[in-house]
Design a protein around this motif. Structure first.
Motif, PDB file in Angstrom:
ATOM      1  N   ARG A  92       4.275  62.777  41.009  1.00 45.85           N
ATOM      2  CA  ARG A  92       5.065  63.355  40.086  1.00 45.85           C
ATOM      3  C   ARG A  92       6.203  64.323  41.142  1.00 45.85           C
ATOM      4  NH1 ARG A  92       4.058  64.057  34.274  1.00 45.85           N
ATOM      5  NH2 ARG A  92       2.577  62.097  34.094  1.00 45.85           N
ATOM      6  N   PRO A  93       7.372  64.496  40.659  1.00 50.14           N
ATOM      7  CA  PRO A  93       8.247  65.367  41.287  1.00 50.14           C
ATOM      8  C   PRO A  93       7.390  66.784  41.885  1.00 50.14           C
ATOM      9  CG  PRO A  93       9.155  64.558  39.592  1.00 50.14           C
ATOM     10  CD  PRO A  93       7.825  64.205  39.105  1.00 50.14           C
ATOM     11  N   ILE A 115      11.295  57.427  35.118  1.00 44.63           N
ATOM     12  CA  ILE A 115      12.020  58.781  35.208  1.00 44.63           C
ATOM     13  C   ILE A 115      11.998  59.420  33.996  1.00 44.63           C
ATOM     14  CG2 ILE A 115      14.147  60.091  35.872  1.00 44.63           C
ATOM     15  CD1 ILE A 115      14.547  58.070  38.106  1.00 44.63           C
ATOM     16  N   GLY A 116      12.417  58.668  32.825  1.00 41.97           N
ATOM     17  CA  GLY A 116      12.354  59.349  31.466  1.00 41.97           C
ATOM     18  C   GLY A 116      11.221  59.870  31.046  1.00 41.97           C
ATOM     19  N   ARG A 117      10.129  59.200  31.278  1.00 41.93           N
ATOM     20  CA  ARG A 117       8.791  59.580  30.754  1.00 41.93           C
ATOM     21  C   ARG A 117       8.323  60.966  31.398  1.00 41.93           C
ATOM     22  NH1 ARG A 117       7.778  54.118  30.855  1.00 41.93           N
ATOM     23  NH2 ARG A 117       6.494  54.218  32.633  1.00 41.93           N
ATOM     24  N   ARG A 118       8.762  60.895  32.727  1.00 38.57           N
ATOM     25  CA  ARG A 118       8.581  62.160  33.618  1.00 38.57           C
ATOM     26  C   ARG A 118       9.315  63.445  33.192  1.00 38.57           C
ATOM     27  NH1 ARG A 118       6.061  58.428  35.083  1.00 38.57           N
ATOM     28  NH2 ARG A 118       4.801  59.404  33.254  1.00 38.57           N
ATOM     29  N   LEU A 119      10.248  63.266  32.837  1.00 42.32           N
ATOM     30  CA  LEU A 119      11.284  64.280  32.405  1.00 42.32           C
ATOM     31  C   LEU A 119      10.903  64.804  31.284  1.00 42.32           C
ATOM     32  CD1 LEU A 119      14.709  62.939  33.653  1.00 42.32           C
ATOM     33  CD2 LEU A 119      13.222  64.725  34.693  1.00 42.32           C
ATOM     34  N   THR A 120      10.266  63.884  30.431  1.00 44.93           N
ATOM     35  CA  THR A 120       9.952  64.240  28.768  1.00 44.93           C
ATOM     36  C   THR A 120       8.670  64.434  28.568  1.00 44.93           C
ATOM     37  OG1 THR A 120       9.915  62.121  28.308  1.00 44.93           O
ATOM     38  CG2 THR A 120      11.897  63.155  27.962  1.00 44.93           C
ATOM     39  N   GLY A 121       7.823  64.504  29.756  1.00 41.93           N
ATOM     40  CA  GLY A 121       6.460  64.625  29.573  1.00 41.93           C
ATOM     41  C   GLY A 121       5.695  63.778  29.150  1.00 41.93           C
ATOM     42  N   ARG A 122       6.093  62.573  28.702  1.00 39.58           N
ATOM     43  CA  ARG A 122       5.646  61.507  28.012  1.00 39.58           C
ATOM     44  C   ARG A 122       4.620  60.725  28.987  1.00 39.58           C
ATOM     45  NH1 ARG A 122       9.048  57.929  26.158  1.00 39.58           N
ATOM     46  NH2 ARG A 122      10.663  58.901  27.102  1.00 39.58           N
TER      47      ARG A 122
END
Length: 260
Positions: A90-91, A232-239
């Motif tokens: 994770r970032p 990346i999209g899942r990481r940014l949205t918490g999915r």
């Protein structure tokens, strides 16, 4: 480690690595190293029972909350726990919290089974993994310490040259191929004290000519569209890729093959 081991049951917990991605079966389900290991153990021990509670995308907190107590209640001979690597990728991550949760898991699992197995997970050689290597190695140092204190076995996949080879990894660059999973199953098999079936699982594949520049760039673009950007999209949205998915083998029952 015992030799000529005989265990009658196995419960595997964790994330996509233990679920078996990307070792794809003809029906579209995943097999993976844990299923391969269970098949070998079942062939040796009549009535062998197996459960796999792993679900792709799970963080160590979710593994502790959703899988640890279930596995402990089954009281199998062997429990395998692989978790925490998703957190390190994770970032932002609180490594102190990750270490604490992993310790909590080990403290609850070790007394519930005859043998707890932990792993130093493999990593695909490349720039992405290099970015997170310090976190990963911090996690593995903690795993080694926990194993010493709680009598767990550690399977060192991270130190195996063969599993760092990009050819052992699927197109998504996150999950092992079928051959990679086979080698992991062999590593765990030997660590549990069974006689080796492949003494060369650590040996790298023979070298081949690298792909040309155009081929590499085409592959990179395809990878970015199909896997990197959605990740990346899942990481940014918490999915998570595992949201809403059940465990692949939620009950400890006789092992009758991958489609049973």
């Amino acid at each position: 480690m015992q030799t000529n081991a005989t265990y009658t049951s196995l419960v595997a917990i964790g994330d996509s690595f233990t679920e078996g991605m990307s070792d794809l079966l003809p029906d579209g389900s995943y097999r993976g190293w844990a299923d391969l290991l269970a098949a070998r153990m079942a062939a040796r021990t009549p009535g062998f029972r197996y459960a796999n509670l792993a679900v792709r995308g799970k963080l160590i907190s979710q593994i502790v909350d959703e899988q640890v107590d279930v596995a402990a209640a089954m009281a199998p001979d062997v429990i395998t726990l692989v978790g925490g690597l998703n957190d390190t990728l994770r970032p932002k991550v609180d490594m102190g919290r990750v270490r604490g949760l992993l310790e909590e898991a080990v403290e609850r699992l070790a007394p519930a089974c005859e043998q707890l197995v932990l792993m130093r997970s493999p990593g695909r050689n490349g720039p992405v993994f290099e970015r997170f290597r310090p976190r990963v190695e911090e996690l593995f140092t903690h795993i080694d310490d926990l194993a010493k204190r709680h009598g767990a076995l550690v399977v060192d996949l991270y130190g195996a040259p063969s599993l760092g080879d990009p050819r052992m990894w699927d197109f998504d660059r996150l999950h092992l191929t079928g051959e990679g999973h086979r080698r992991v199953a062999e590593a765990v098999w030997q660590t549990l004290g069974y006689d080796p079936e492949d003494t060369d699982w650590r040996t790298p594949m023979p070298p081949t000519a690298p792909p040309g520049w155009i081929s590499r760039r085409t592959t990179d673009v395809r990878f970015a569209k199909q896997h990197l950007l959605p990740w990346i999209g899942r990481r940014l949205t918490g999915r998570s890729s595992g949201d809403g998915l059940p465990a692949k083998r939620p009950e400890l029952r006789p092992y009758e093959g991958p489609l049973a």
